[in-house]
Design an enzyme around this catalytic site. Structure first.
Site, PDB file in Angstrom:
ATOM      1  N   ARG A 281       0.840  -1.199   0.000  1.00 45.53           N
ATOM      2  CA  ARG A 281       0.000   0.000   0.000  1.00 45.53           C
ATOM      3  C   ARG A 281       0.875   1.249   0.000  1.00 45.53           C
ATOM      4  NH1 ARG A 281      -3.201  -3.765   2.550  1.00 45.53           N
ATOM      5  NH2 ARG A 281      -5.031  -4.195   1.229  1.00 45.53           N
TER       6      ARG A 281
ATOM      7  N   ASP B 285      -0.159  -6.382  -3.332  1.00 42.68           N
ATOM      8  CA  ASP B 285      -1.587  -6.208  -3.118  1.00 42.68           C
ATOM      9  C   ASP B 285      -2.125  -5.477  -4.339  1.00 42.68           C
ATOM     10  OD1 ASP B 285      -4.210  -5.853  -1.689  1.00 42.68           O
ATOM     11  OD2 ASP B 285      -2.978  -6.549  -0.011  1.00 42.68           O
TER      12      ASP B 285
ATOM     13  N   HIS C 264      -6.762 -10.002  -4.210  1.00 44.85           N
ATOM     14  CA  HIS C 264      -5.836  -8.869  -4.066  1.00 44.85           C
ATOM     15  C   HIS C 264      -4.834  -8.850  -5.222  1.00 44.85           C
ATOM     16  CE1 HIS C 264      -7.166  -7.370  -0.160  1.00 44.85           C
ATOM     17  NE2 HIS C 264      -7.278  -8.622   0.247  1.00 44.85           N
TER      18      HIS C 264
ATOM     19  N   ASP D  24      -6.764 -14.476   1.529  1.00 38.16           N
ATOM     20  CA  ASP D  24      -7.772 -13.694   2.256  1.00 38.16           C
ATOM     21  C   ASP D  24      -8.632 -12.867   1.304  1.00 38.16           C
ATOM     22  OD1 ASP D  24      -5.357 -12.139   1.775  1.00 38.16           O
ATOM     23  OD2 ASP D  24      -6.343 -10.533   2.887  1.00 38.16           O
ATOM     24  N   GLU D  25      -9.844 -12.555   1.754  1.00 38.68           N
ATOM     25  CA  GLU D  25     -10.744 -11.599   1.102  1.00 38.68           C
ATOM     26  C   GLU D  25     -10.869 -11.845  -0.398  1.00 38.68           C
ATOM     27  OE1 GLU D  25     -10.205  -7.839   4.175  1.00 38.68           O
ATOM     28  OE2 GLU D  25      -8.894  -7.933   2.422  1.00 38.68           O
TER      29      GLU D  25
ATOM     30  N   TRP E 193      -6.663 -13.680  11.629  1.00 41.63           N
ATOM     31  CA  TRP E 193      -6.772 -12.226  11.828  1.00 41.63           C
ATOM     32  C   TRP E 193      -8.166 -11.828  12.297  1.00 41.63           C
ATOM     33  CZ3 TRP E 193      -9.929  -8.800   9.049  1.00 41.63           C
ATOM     34  CH2 TRP E 193     -10.550  -9.312   7.905  1.00 41.63           C
TER      35      TRP E 193
ATOM     36  N   TYR F 267      -3.582  -5.305  15.459  1.00 43.47           N
ATOM     37  CA  TYR F 267      -3.517  -4.496  14.243  1.00 43.47           C
ATOM     38  C   TYR F 267      -3.044  -3.100  14.637  1.00 43.47           C
ATOM     39  CZ  TYR F 267      -5.405  -7.521  10.582  1.00 43.47           C
ATOM     40  OH  TYR F 267      -5.564  -8.507   9.633  1.00 43.47           O
TER      41      TYR F 267
ATOM     42  N   TRP G  34      -0.520  -2.645   8.593  1.00 41.98           N
ATOM     43  CA  TRP G  34      -1.063  -2.354   7.263  1.00 41.98           C
ATOM     44  C   TRP G  34      -0.877  -0.856   7.003  1.00 41.98           C
ATOM     45  CZ3 TRP G  34      -1.977  -6.550   4.574  1.00 41.98           C
ATOM     46  CH2 TRP G  34      -2.334  -7.731   5.249  1.00 41.98           C
ATOM     47  N   THR G  35      -0.542  -0.497   5.768  1.00 45.93           N
ATOM     48  CA  THR G  35      -0.015   0.854   5.558  1.00 45.93           C
ATOM     49  C   THR G  35      -0.907   1.764   4.717  1.00 45.93           C
ATOM     50  OG1 THR G  35       1.313   0.119   3.659  1.00 45.93           O
ATOM     51  CG2 THR G  35       2.357   0.077   5.841  1.00 45.93           C
ATOM     52  N   GLU G  36      -2.211   1.468   4.612  1.00 45.92           N
ATOM     53  CA  GLU G  36      -3.086   2.443   3.959  1.00 45.92           C
ATOM     54  C   GLU G  36      -2.947   3.814   4.627  1.00 45.92           C
ATOM     55  OE1 GLU G  36      -5.513  -1.460   3.604  1.00 45.92           O
ATOM     56  OE2 GLU G  36      -4.037  -0.578   4.950  1.00 45.92           O
TER      57      GLU G  36
END
Length: 532
Positions: free
Chosen positions: A130, A159, A231, A294-295, A362, A387, A437-439
């Site tokens: 990110r 990602d 992703h 994931d997701e 998670w 997190y 996480w780096t958003e």
């Protein structure tokens, strides 16, 4: 001292350690201790102020440290144990010992320490997809991890928003997928807004080799992650032929989940096998590779006649089973290369994995318990309290975060292997890991602020199994060491003026709201899980 040793007894007497003092013992152990105490510039010699011995009976990462009037004696189970003994010896010195000087002399108090970790996996996850963090920042993080006896650096290398490592086999990955034209600046549930500034970067394979070697010297294992099959928008921007639809993809400029997904067909497995070979070739022999899982949005698979026919040819009845098959196939590829696969918990819920696959729950320790009961090794990674992209308070002064609030006290109170689990389930917990996480972590100063001192509490819990009652007092003292090193951590009483958020603060999402959401995701996924 952080993390707290298993046994620490004060002894009478003390010893003065001076710059250039001699250190004796097996060469690899000597090198490890010297790395932990660079300010003293210890010199190898036949007999020294620091006497090192090797005793494999102590076990991996274990050590014994005795300081008296005649000097320092260290007995280590392996090289990592010697490195950690050096870190403990360093923490017996004042915070000023973490500053470089031309000459140094420090009085070491008499002490006996016997120590070994409760968990073998003591990790930090850094999302470099990110927002990219240059090699120098990764090396600095490794230094700080070693100081705190953290030993797994999980690098999230891809990602939707970027691919972050050179590929000589598939060069468009670093030529095209490593940068985006702009980045979203809006917060949770706000109208979209962008900074209109290109963002990008990647590590060369030589960079990755250097990072891994630097980490190994400091008892840290690099765990690379190639997150698939979802992703995948950045990958598909470079190589659309590995996708499951005819969509025209660009590297994603905003946050969130997209339907971009790799095809499960054999050419994709061949593509990822080549990537794994490049990663392992650069890192060197590695015990773990994370493959995500994931997701994942399976809509494009379901809409594809070719993929549906392929699923049927494998004798599978659902796309969820096909995803499980795909991840298991990749785990087989890694096993052939001597590495174990690691996955996020959705991969466990979606179907049966290889028995040796490690699971990161998670979405909460409930799904972690189910994975442990099924015989999988588990690394505790729950949103709450691990997190670290969440703010440490709900104050309007906090910099923009994905939500709030996870405090140092929350991390210190965490139990990676809860008491109400069975003995067998508890034995499957191999450790704990915090996620960055780096958003909302765009730069190194923000990374420092988010990681520390919460990672100090993580270090205590992951090494000792739980935080002792005196942890807050020891943390207050430990912050002097972080000051000396130059870590721009979050003060315990709140951010400094220049760390505060700009006046406008959009609404954020509370941890309780997030946990309700991830609980519902877990239950929804469980209800559709194929029978074994």
């Amino acid at each position: 001292m952080i993390p707290r040793p298993n046994l620490l007894n004060d002894l009478s007497g003390s010893y003065e350690l001076t710059s250039g003092a001699a250190i004796s013992g097996p060469e690899d152990l000597v090198d490890a201790v010297r790395l932990a105490l660079p300010v003293l510039d210890l010199r190898p010699g036949d007999a020294g102020a620091v006497d090192l011995r090797h005793d494999p009976a102590l076990g991996p990462e274990a050590y014994r440290l005795v300081v008296g009037s005649r000097g320092v004696e260290i007995t280590a189970g392996d090289r990592a144990g010697a490195f950690y003994a050096g870190q403990s010896l360093h923490q017996l010195l004042p915070p000023a010992s973490y500053r470089f000087s031309a000459e140094a002399a420090w009085i070491v108090p008499g002490v006996r320490i016997e120590d070994a970790p409760r968990f073998s996996w003591r990790g930090l996850h850094l999302d470099v997809a990110r927002h990219f963090f240059p090699k120098r920042e990764v090396l600095r993080l490794i230094e700080l991890m070693g100081m705190h006896k953290l030993n797994r650096l999980h690098l999230h290398l891809v990602d939707d928003q970027g691919w972050r490592v050179e590929s000589r086999a598939y060069p468009r990955l670093h030529e095209v997928a490593s940068h985006r034209s702009r980045t979203a600046t809006n917060h949770y549930r706000e109208p979209e807004a962008y900074d209109e500034i290109p963002h990008g970067g990647y590590y060369s394979l030589d960079d990755l080799t250097e990072i891994a070697a630097y980490a190994r010297a400091r008892a840290v294992t690099v765990v690379p992650e190639i997150d698939v099959p979802g992703h995948a928008q950045a990958i598909l921007a470079a190589y659309p032929e590995f996708g499951s639809s005819d969509d025209d993809y660009q590297v994603l400029e905003r946050w969130g989940i997209t339907p971009a997904i790799l095809s499960p067909m054999p050419p994709t497995v061949e593509f990822l096998t080549a990537i794994f070979d490049e990663l392992i070739g650069a890192i060197g022999e590695t015990p773990y590779v994370h493959i995500g899982g994931d997701e994942v949005v399976l809509d494009h698979w379901a809409a594809s006649p070719e993929i549906t026919a392929y699923r049927d040819s494998l004798g599978l009845s659902s796309m969820g089973e096909l995803q499980a098959w795909f991840l298991r196939r990749l785990a087989d590829v890694l096993a052939d290369r001597g590495a174990r696969a690691v996955v996020w918990d959705e991969a466990f819920v979606s179907g049966e994995l290889r028995h040796d696959t490690l699971v990161m729950p998670w979405r909460g320790m409930g799904v972690g318990r189910r994975a442990a009961a099924a015989g999988h090794d588990v690394i505790a990674t729950p949103v709450f309290p691990l997190y670290f992209d969440y703010a440490e308070s709900a104050s309007a002064d906090e910099p923009m975060a994905i939500g709030d609030a996870i405090t140092v006290a929350d991390v210190a109170a965490f139990s990676p292997a809860p008491d109400d689990w069975s003995g067998e389930e508890r034995s499957r917990v191999v450790g704990a890991q915090a996620q960055l996480w780096t958003e909302r972590i765009p730069d190194p100063r923000t990374l420092d602020y988010r990681a520390w001192p919460r990672a100090c509490a993580l270090a205590e819990v992951a090494w000792s199994g739980s935080a002792a009652a005196d942890f807050p007092a020891r943390l207050e003292e430990h912050l002097g060491r972080l000051d000396a090193i130059g870590v721009e951590y979050r003060p315990l009483d709140g951010p400094k003026p220049w760390q505060r958020r700009r006046p406008h603060r959009p609404a954020t999402v509370r941890v309780a709201e997030v946990m309700k959401r991830v609980d519902s995701m877990t239950h929804d996924a469980e209800s559709t899980r194929p029978s074994v």
